[in-house]
Design a protein around this motif. Structure first.
Motif, PDB file in Angstrom:
ATOM      1  N   GLN A 178      -0.579  -6.699  -9.704  1.00 53.79           N
ATOM      2  CA  GLN A 178      -0.207  -6.462  -8.252  1.00 53.79           C
ATOM      3  C   GLN A 178      -0.273  -5.028  -8.086  1.00 53.79           C
ATOM      4  O   GLN A 178       0.191  -4.262  -9.156  1.00 53.79           O
ATOM      5  CB  GLN A 178       1.292  -6.950  -8.099  1.00 53.79           C
ATOM      6  CG  GLN A 178       1.122  -8.623  -7.926  1.00 53.79           C
ATOM      7  CD  GLN A 178       2.676  -8.831  -7.920  1.00 53.79           C
ATOM      8  OE1 GLN A 178       3.349  -8.111  -7.290  1.00 53.79           O
ATOM      9  NE2 GLN A 178       2.802 -10.191  -8.017  1.00 53.79           N
ATOM     10  N   ARG A 196      -5.779   1.817  -8.013  1.00 51.07           N
ATOM     11  CA  ARG A 196      -6.743   0.732  -8.002  1.00 51.07           C
ATOM     12  C   ARG A 196      -7.890   1.079  -8.884  1.00 51.07           C
ATOM     13  O   ARG A 196      -8.213   0.200  -9.783  1.00 51.07           O
ATOM     14  CB  ARG A 196      -7.325   0.550  -6.760  1.00 51.07           C
ATOM     15  CG  ARG A 196      -6.364   0.306  -5.595  1.00 51.07           C
ATOM     16  CD  ARG A 196      -6.747  -0.510  -4.377  1.00 51.07           C
ATOM     17  NE  ARG A 196      -5.957  -0.820  -3.545  1.00 51.07           N
ATOM     18  CZ  ARG A 196      -5.268  -1.827  -3.572  1.00 51.07           C
ATOM     19  NH1 ARG A 196      -5.457  -2.708  -4.590  1.00 51.07           N
ATOM     20  NH2 ARG A 196      -4.436  -2.366  -2.610  1.00 51.07           N
ATOM     21  N   GLU A 198      -2.931   5.356  -4.133  1.00 53.62           N
ATOM     22  CA  GLU A 198      -3.541   4.181  -4.214  1.00 53.62           C
ATOM     23  C   GLU A 198      -4.854   4.207  -4.855  1.00 53.62           C
ATOM     24  O   GLU A 198      -5.072   3.219  -5.703  1.00 53.62           O
ATOM     25  CB  GLU A 198      -3.693   3.465  -2.611  1.00 53.62           C
ATOM     26  CG  GLU A 198      -4.272   2.154  -2.787  1.00 53.62           C
ATOM     27  CD  GLU A 198      -4.563   1.746  -1.320  1.00 53.62           C
ATOM     28  OE1 GLU A 198      -5.076   0.606  -1.304  1.00 53.62           O
ATOM     29  OE2 GLU A 198      -4.366   2.432  -0.406  1.00 53.62           O
ATOM     30  N   TRP A 230       2.581   4.791  -5.782  1.00 56.61           N
ATOM     31  CA  TRP A 230       1.903   3.562  -5.835  1.00 56.61           C
ATOM     32  C   TRP A 230       2.472   2.843  -7.191  1.00 56.61           C
ATOM     33  O   TRP A 230       2.339   3.402  -8.171  1.00 56.61           O
ATOM     34  CB  TRP A 230       0.728   3.345  -5.738  1.00 56.61           C
ATOM     35  CG  TRP A 230       0.230   3.510  -4.141  1.00 56.61           C
ATOM     36  CD1 TRP A 230       0.404   4.738  -3.469  1.00 56.61           C
ATOM     37  CD2 TRP A 230      -0.247   2.579  -3.437  1.00 56.61           C
ATOM     38  NE1 TRP A 230      -0.126   4.441  -1.893  1.00 56.61           N
ATOM     39  CE2 TRP A 230      -0.552   2.960  -2.099  1.00 56.61           C
ATOM     40  CE3 TRP A 230      -0.667   1.213  -3.432  1.00 56.61           C
ATOM     41  CZ2 TRP A 230      -0.898   2.217  -0.798  1.00 56.61           C
ATOM     42  CZ3 TRP A 230      -0.898   0.319  -2.297  1.00 56.61           C
ATOM     43  CH2 TRP A 230      -1.120   1.009  -1.104  1.00 56.61           C
ATOM     44  N   GLU A 231       2.621   1.636  -7.146  1.00 53.54           N
ATOM     45  CA  GLU A 231       3.068   0.836  -8.389  1.00 53.54           C
ATOM     46  C   GLU A 231       2.095  -0.133  -8.848  1.00 53.54           C
ATOM     47  O   GLU A 231       1.664  -0.855  -7.751  1.00 53.54           O
ATOM     48  CB  GLU A 231       4.338   0.219  -8.299  1.00 53.54           C
ATOM     49  CG  GLU A 231       5.014  -0.302  -9.644  1.00 53.54           C
ATOM     50  CD  GLU A 231       6.255  -0.909  -9.231  1.00 53.54           C
ATOM     51  OE1 GLU A 231       7.382  -0.184  -9.631  1.00 53.54           O
ATOM     52  OE2 GLU A 231       6.374  -2.040  -8.696  1.00 53.54           O
ATOM     53  N   LYS A 285       5.632  -2.099 -15.445  1.00 52.98           N
ATOM     54  CA  LYS A 285       5.415  -1.330 -14.180  1.00 52.98           C
ATOM     55  C   LYS A 285       4.888  -0.132 -14.355  1.00 52.98           C
ATOM     56  O   LYS A 285       5.378   0.667 -15.496  1.00 52.98           O
ATOM     57  CB  LYS A 285       6.558  -1.359 -13.282  1.00 52.98           C
ATOM     58  CG  LYS A 285       7.153  -2.391 -12.867  1.00 52.98           C
ATOM     59  CD  LYS A 285       8.546  -2.112 -12.064  1.00 52.98           C
ATOM     60  CE  LYS A 285       9.445  -3.408 -11.833  1.00 52.98           C
ATOM     61  NZ  LYS A 285      10.313  -3.103 -11.330  1.00 52.98           N
ATOM     62  N   ARG A 333       0.957  -2.255  -5.249  1.00 54.02           N
ATOM     63  CA  ARG A 333       1.906  -1.796  -4.075  1.00 54.02           C
ATOM     64  C   ARG A 333       2.365  -0.460  -3.910  1.00 54.02           C
ATOM     65  O   ARG A 333       2.467   0.182  -4.911  1.00 54.02           O
ATOM     66  CB  ARG A 333       2.834  -3.073  -4.175  1.00 54.02           C
ATOM     67  CG  ARG A 333       3.939  -2.767  -5.010  1.00 54.02           C
ATOM     68  CD  ARG A 333       5.059  -3.944  -5.009  1.00 54.02           C
ATOM     69  NE  ARG A 333       6.106  -3.545  -5.727  1.00 54.02           N
ATOM     70  CZ  ARG A 333       7.092  -2.776  -5.318  1.00 54.02           C
ATOM     71  NH1 ARG A 333       7.556  -2.845  -4.174  1.00 54.02           N
ATOM     72  NH2 ARG A 333       8.311  -2.920  -6.248  1.00 54.02           N
ATOM     73  N   PRO A 334       2.437  -0.220  -2.414  1.00 54.16           N
ATOM     74  CA  PRO A 334       3.303   1.155  -2.447  1.00 54.16           C
ATOM     75  C   PRO A 334       4.755   0.888  -2.553  1.00 54.16           C
ATOM     76  O   PRO A 334       5.413   0.030  -2.496  1.00 54.16           O
ATOM     77  CB  PRO A 334       2.839   1.467  -0.924  1.00 54.16           C
ATOM     78  CG  PRO A 334       2.789   0.271  -0.277  1.00 54.16           C
ATOM     79  CD  PRO A 334       2.175  -0.757  -1.283  1.00 54.16           C
TER      80      PRO A 334
END
Length: 58
Positions: A4, A34, A30, A16-17, A24, A6-7
């Protein structure tokens, strides 16, 4: 593997994580998150050869 992206906060420019099951990793943007996921998925999908000793036991 569940992956996943997500911010960490709703604010623009936040960290972002990337979550990979229970692990994690934090990224500055982002696009960095990605790009990491894209590389990870390519490596997971790549063919993997077993060492000869393990192939004989299987």
């Amino acid at each position: 593997m569940d992956i996943q992206v997500r911010p960490l906060t709703p604010l623009e420019g936040s960290l972002w994580e990337v979550r990979m099951d229970r692990r994690k990793v934090t990224f500055r943007s982002e696009s960095e998150a990605r790009a990491f996921v894209q590389t990870l998925q390519a490596r997971l999908a790549a063919p993997h050869a077993l060492p000869l000793a393990e192939q004989r036991q299987a």
